[in-house]
Design an enzyme around this catalytic site. Structure first.
Site, PDB file in Angstrom:
ATOM      1  N   GLU A 113     -34.285  56.755  46.571  1.00  0.00           N
ATOM      2  CA  GLU A 113     -32.893  56.968  46.209  1.00  0.00           C
ATOM      3  C   GLU A 113     -32.064  57.170  47.471  1.00  0.00           C
ATOM      4  O   GLU A 113     -32.492  57.833  48.420  1.00  0.00           O
ATOM      5  CB  GLU A 113     -32.750  58.164  45.264  1.00  0.00           C
ATOM      6  CG  GLU A 113     -33.350  57.886  43.894  1.00  0.00           C
ATOM      7  CD  GLU A 113     -33.148  59.017  42.906  1.00  0.00           C
ATOM      8  OE1 GLU A 113     -33.061  58.723  41.699  1.00  0.00           O
ATOM      9  OE2 GLU A 113     -33.084  60.188  43.328  1.00  0.00           O
ATOM     10  N   CYS A 127     -26.590  59.305  52.761  1.00  0.00           N
ATOM     11  CA  CYS A 127     -27.825  60.078  52.849  1.00  0.00           C
ATOM     12  C   CYS A 127     -28.994  59.136  52.596  1.00  0.00           C
ATOM     13  O   CYS A 127     -29.170  58.645  51.476  1.00  0.00           O
ATOM     14  CB  CYS A 127     -27.795  61.204  51.825  1.00  0.00           C
ATOM     15  SG  CYS A 127     -29.247  62.270  51.847  1.00  0.00           S
ATOM     16  N   CYS A 134     -42.780  63.069  49.481  1.00  0.00           N
ATOM     17  CA  CYS A 134     -42.744  64.032  50.578  1.00  0.00           C
ATOM     18  C   CYS A 134     -44.018  64.870  50.552  1.00  0.00           C
ATOM     19  O   CYS A 134     -44.597  65.095  49.489  1.00  0.00           O
ATOM     20  CB  CYS A 134     -41.516  64.936  50.441  1.00  0.00           C
ATOM     21  SG  CYS A 134     -41.190  65.985  51.875  1.00  0.00           S
ATOM     22  N   CYS A 138     -41.457  71.925  49.668  1.00  0.00           N
ATOM     23  CA  CYS A 138     -40.486  73.022  49.674  1.00  0.00           C
ATOM     24  C   CYS A 138     -40.175  73.382  48.225  1.00  0.00           C
ATOM     25  O   CYS A 138     -39.858  72.508  47.411  1.00  0.00           O
ATOM     26  CB  CYS A 138     -39.222  72.603  50.422  1.00  0.00           C
ATOM     27  SG  CYS A 138     -39.512  72.215  52.167  1.00  0.00           S
ATOM     28  N   CYS A 141     -36.920  72.260  46.273  1.00  0.00           N
ATOM     29  CA  CYS A 141     -36.518  70.861  46.410  1.00  0.00           C
ATOM     30  C   CYS A 141     -37.210  69.987  45.366  1.00  0.00           C
ATOM     31  O   CYS A 141     -38.439  69.993  45.249  1.00  0.00           O
ATOM     32  CB  CYS A 141     -36.850  70.362  47.817  1.00  0.00           C
ATOM     33  SG  CYS A 141     -36.397  68.646  48.127  1.00  0.00           S
ATOM     34  N   CYS A 363     -27.860  67.596  47.071  1.00  0.00           N
ATOM     35  CA  CYS A 363     -28.903  67.984  48.021  1.00  0.00           C
ATOM     36  C   CYS A 363     -30.086  68.609  47.288  1.00  0.00           C
ATOM     37  O   CYS A 363     -29.935  69.520  46.479  1.00  0.00           O
ATOM     38  CB  CYS A 363     -28.320  68.980  49.015  1.00  0.00           C
ATOM     39  SG  CYS A 363     -29.469  69.514  50.287  1.00  0.00           S
TER      40      CYS A 363
END
Length: 384
Positions: A113, A127, A134, A138, A141, A363
């Protein structure tokens, strides 16, 4: 009458060879590819590569036939040997606040994305993602809940910029009044675990004869892969952002597990040594505001002390909720009190306005559709 079954395999149909795509090659790679395909002689390769470079990255063409100052026979040879095709845009969403999000399929099962945010930076920021998934996990997230599939190539990173430019109608590459003025590596993935491809992509994006976005307007965000901080600065001259979110090791290890490998003292030492660090080239610290977790006045004072002497600004990010999250966003009054402490300590601390929440583009909300039900499918199911 008997029946005989033929269980032999049908002859395999040869797969159509995938032609190399020139859109994501560096200048040197482009010249080498032209020579290797025997499209141009070695002594003409640099000139021809510069000519193609301008068509690809300044004019944004996706067909060799559009290159009107290239001889027809050369265009035919290029078309036979190479491609300029974009990856597939699987889904395009536009938020009520003007934020745009594209789901881009780089290859079967390889989706990322990319988000355009208007009115950020000089005009608007893109962005971009550097990995599919990933490894950092975290806890606040959404992307971190998706396992790493693979790194993106430089070509796949650059393609995100090209697709945004296509959609925004920004070809030829504008020098003034551009809507896409800044690039932030804050999408899916940890950029410093893919530094070679990130650095090559930045070389392409920043080239003055192409997309021409200044390195001072390109920001790379990391959760703190300390050994790669120096190489990042030396190879890219990009602006640095640190995904911080806590002021002590105990809490940061809960929020950002990478802190167990590179604790705060080591991270801060690496930041202080970042090439070119100065008041004109400040580090951006990103700090997501989590209710009752890291948003106290004491934490704000500790943050001022932690960053003492580092040219920096601090982006306070109201937590953006996502399905299944264990956190809540801090109250607005709490965020403002936190910002006031930082301001008194001498640090600019803008509170980032949440953008694109309604399309999960804010975010920490990005996650490829191969790992979740499509928004369109959800809407269809809800209507049944």
């Amino acid at each position: 009458m008997g029946v005989t079954l033929d269980l032999s395999r049908a002859p395999a149909v040869p797969a159509t060879p995938v032609k190399p795509n020139l859109s994501g090659l560096t200048r040197a790679e482009l010249a080498q590819a032209l020579v290797a395909a025997e499209v141009v002689r070695p002594d003409k390769a640099r000139m021809r590569a510069s000519q193609l470079w301008r068509w690809i990255h300044h004019y944004g063409v996706t067909e060799f036939a559009a290159m009107t100052d290239v001889a027809k026979e050369t265009r035919a040879a290029l078309d036979a040997a190479f491609s300029l095709a974009r990856p597939e845009v699987v889904e395009r969403q536009v938020s009520k606040d003007g934020t745009r999000k594209w789901l881009i399929r780089m290859a079967p099962g390889i989706e990322v994305e990319t988000v355009y945010i208007p009115d950020v930076g000089r005009a608007g920021a893109l962005c971009v993602s550097s990995q599919v998934g990933c490894t950092l996990n975290c806890t606040f997230c959404h992307t971190g809940t998706q396992a790493l599939v693979r790194n993106l190539s430089a070509a796949e990173i650059v393609a995100q910029v090209q697709i945004a430019r296509d959609d925004l109608g920004e070809w030829p590459s504008p020098k003034e009044d551009r809507r896409l003025s800044n690039i932030v590596f804050m999408g899916m993935g940890e950029p410093l675990y893919n530094l070679d491809n990130v650095a090559a992509a930045i070389d392409i994006i920043a080239d003055n004869e192409g997309i021409a976005i200044s390195r001072r307007r390109i920001t790379v965000s990391t959760s703190g892969v300390v050994p790669e901080l120096g190489p990042l600065g030396e190879r890219t001259q990009a602006m640095l952002a640190i995904s911080l979110h806590a002021t002590n090791d105990e809490l940061r290890e809960q929020l950002v597990p990478l802190n167990r490998k590179y604790p705060l003292a080591e991270l801060m030492a690496g930041i202080r040594a970042y090439p070119g660090l100065s008041n004109a080239k400040r580090v951006t610290f990103e700090y997501v505001m989590l209710k009752g977790v890291n948003d106290s006045t004491a934490e704000a004072k500790a943050l001022v002390q932690l960053l003492k002497g580092i040219p920096a600004k601090i982006n306070l990010i109201p937590f953006n909720p996502w399905p299944g999250s264990q956190y809540e966003c801090s109250d607005w009054a709490t965020i403002e009190r936190f910002a006031a402490v930082l301001n008194r300590g001498g640090y600019a601390s803008p509170i980032r306005t949440p953008r694109g929440r309604d399309i999960l583009a804010a975010c920490g909300q990005l996650k490829s559709e191969s790992e979740k039900l499509r928004a369109s499918a959800r809407r269809k199911l809800a209507a049944e």
